[in-house]
Design a protein around this motif. Structure first.
Motif, mmCIF file in Angstrom:
data_model
loop_
_atom_site.group_PDB
_atom_site.id
_atom_site.type_symbol
_atom_site.label_atom_id
_atom_site.label_comp_id
_atom_site.label_asym_id
_atom_site.label_seq_id
_atom_site.Cartn_x
_atom_site.Cartn_y
_atom_site.Cartn_z
ATOM 1 N N PHE A 141 0.824 -1.208 0.000
ATOM 2 C CA PHE A 141 0.000 0.000 0.000
ATOM 3 C C PHE A 141 0.862 1.264 0.000
ATOM 4 O O PHE A 141 0.447 2.301 -0.530
ATOM 5 C CB PHE A 141 -0.949 -0.011 1.205
ATOM 6 C CG PHE A 141 -2.124 -0.941 1.032
ATOM 7 C CD1 PHE A 141 -3.040 -0.719 0.025
ATOM 8 C CD2 PHE A 141 -2.307 -2.027 1.859
ATOM 9 C CE1 PHE A 141 -4.122 -1.575 -0.169
ATOM 10 C CE2 PHE A 141 -3.384 -2.892 1.682
ATOM 11 C CZ PHE A 141 -4.288 -2.665 0.666
ATOM 12 N N TYR A 142 2.055 1.184 0.594
ATOM 13 C CA TYR A 142 2.997 2.304 0.536
ATOM 14 C C TYR A 142 3.425 2.539 -0.916
ATOM 15 O O TYR A 142 3.484 3.682 -1.394
ATOM 16 C CB TYR A 142 4.204 1.999 1.425
ATOM 17 C CG TYR A 142 5.222 3.105 1.543
ATOM 18 C CD1 TYR A 142 4.895 4.434 1.281
ATOM 19 C CD2 TYR A 142 6.529 2.824 1.936
ATOM 20 C CE1 TYR A 142 5.838 5.445 1.399
ATOM 21 C CE2 TYR A 142 7.478 3.821 2.064
ATOM 22 C CZ TYR A 142 7.131 5.128 1.790
ATOM 23 O OH TYR A 142 8.067 6.126 1.905
ATOM 24 N N ALA A 143 3.701 1.448 -1.645
ATOM 25 C CA ALA A 143 4.072 1.555 -3.052
ATOM 26 C C ALA A 143 2.928 2.144 -3.870
ATOM 27 O O ALA A 143 3.141 2.991 -4.756
ATOM 28 C CB ALA A 143 4.457 0.173 -3.592
ATOM 29 N N ALA A 144 1.693 1.713 -3.574
ATOM 30 C CA ALA A 144 0.526 2.263 -4.270
ATOM 31 C C ALA A 144 0.395 3.754 -4.001
ATOM 32 O O ALA A 144 0.054 4.540 -4.905
ATOM 33 C CB ALA A 144 -0.739 1.531 -3.822
ATOM 34 N N THR A 145 0.687 4.163 -2.768
ATOM 35 C CA THR A 145 0.641 5.589 -2.415
ATOM 36 C C THR A 145 1.676 6.365 -3.216
ATOM 37 O O THR A 145 1.408 7.468 -3.707
ATOM 38 C CB THR A 145 0.900 5.774 -0.911
ATOM 39 O OG1 THR A 145 -0.066 5.014 -0.167
ATOM 40 C CG2 THR A 145 0.787 7.237 -0.511
#
Length: 288
Positions: free
Chosen positions: A162-166
């Motif tokens: 989810f950090y990568a998606a952010t």
């Protein structure tokens, strides 16, 4: 290097070093992941909102519907990133959690090659394999309390996703200021968490628990965001990519010194492989 750049460099190092201690403050807060993230959102929203409003920056904002939608999506992935990260802190050591969490640039590179058709070099592919091998060593070899540790490790990897998606969603935000973006994200996260917060969790906190919880919100979220975003605009990408490693380095050092956690030889090997893989991922992107 100019005085302005020296100041930016100090701010970035300070922001990364501060965030490296977030796992320890979360453990001392006495709160579970959802309740602690809610406190973070409230504190950061108030602090950043005040800077944005009283600094007069809200007057120059240009509001576009498409960007607002992206900011809302970005806020959702940021919230899920935080919840899973703090859940991983509850279930495994900070060293294991923070090492796996920093797989985010690797995941972003993989997703970027698929979504944005960014070129994936052989060096990049090799770096991904290094990180994958490191992940297997950390979560799959020599663990005591395997199920407990493995669940925490899985949560850390989900948080990294989810950090990568952010990161990827944030690439599409160009008009809104970082203050407006962060304020909206904090407000959205607070609203989304409302149905899931156990309010009775706050009644059992003592003065020290509240202190650590508020510090996590004001310092590790609000101030870190301000320091980070005020510094990155003045520094080259290569320097930013390198200094991001201050965060996990501080976290691992504190975990070893303060909690007595001792990674076994396989875990140390996995940590080194992940760091090596991340280094070679940012290196070809920043060198001319």
């Amino acid at each position: 290097m100019t005085t302005l750049h020296k100041s930016a460099l100090i701010q970035l190092i300070l922001s990364m070093a501060i965030f490296g201690s977030v796992g320890f403050f979360s453990g001392l807060s006495g709160l579970s992941a959802v309740e602690l993230v809610f406190i973070r959102c409230v504190c950061a929203m108030i602090l950043i909102g005040c800077v944005w409003w009283f600094g007069g920056m809200y007057r120059t904002e240009i509001w576009k519907r498409r960007e607002i939608v992206i900011v809302l999506l970005c806020g959702t992935t940021l919230l899920l990133n935080w919840v899973f990260l703090f859940k991983s802190f509850e279930l495994t050591s900070v060293t294991v959690a923070i090492s796996l969490y920093h797989l985010a640039p690797v995941i972003a590179m993989i997703l970027g090659s698929v979504i944005f058709r960014e070129k994936l070099t052989w060096l990049g592919l090799g770096a991904i394999l290094l990180c994958f091998a490191g992940t297997l060593l950390i979560v799959g070899v020599g663990q005591s309390g395997g199920g407990f540790q493995l669940t925490g490790a899985i949560y850390a990897i989900i948080a990294a996703f989810f950090y990568a998606a952010t990161m990827l969603l944030g690439k599409s935000i160009h008009t809104l200021s970082v203050y407006a973006t962060t304020f909206i994200q904090m407000l959205l996260s607070m609203i989304l968490l409302l149905p899931f917060v156990s309010w009775t969790a706050y009644t059992g906190l003592d003065e020290m628990n509240w202190t650590y919880s508020i510090i996590t919100g004001v310092v590790h979220t609000g101030i870190v965001y301000l320091l980070f975003y005020n510094s990155v605009r003045y520094l080259p990408t290569r320097m930013i990519s390198a200094l991001v490693f201050v965060d996990p380095a501080v976290a691992i050092l504190l975990d070893v010194l303060l909690t007595g956690f001792r990674p076994n030889v396989w875990q140390w090997g996995g940590i080194l492989l992940i760091f090596a893989g991340m280094y070679y991922i940012v290196r070809p992107q920043t060198q001319k």
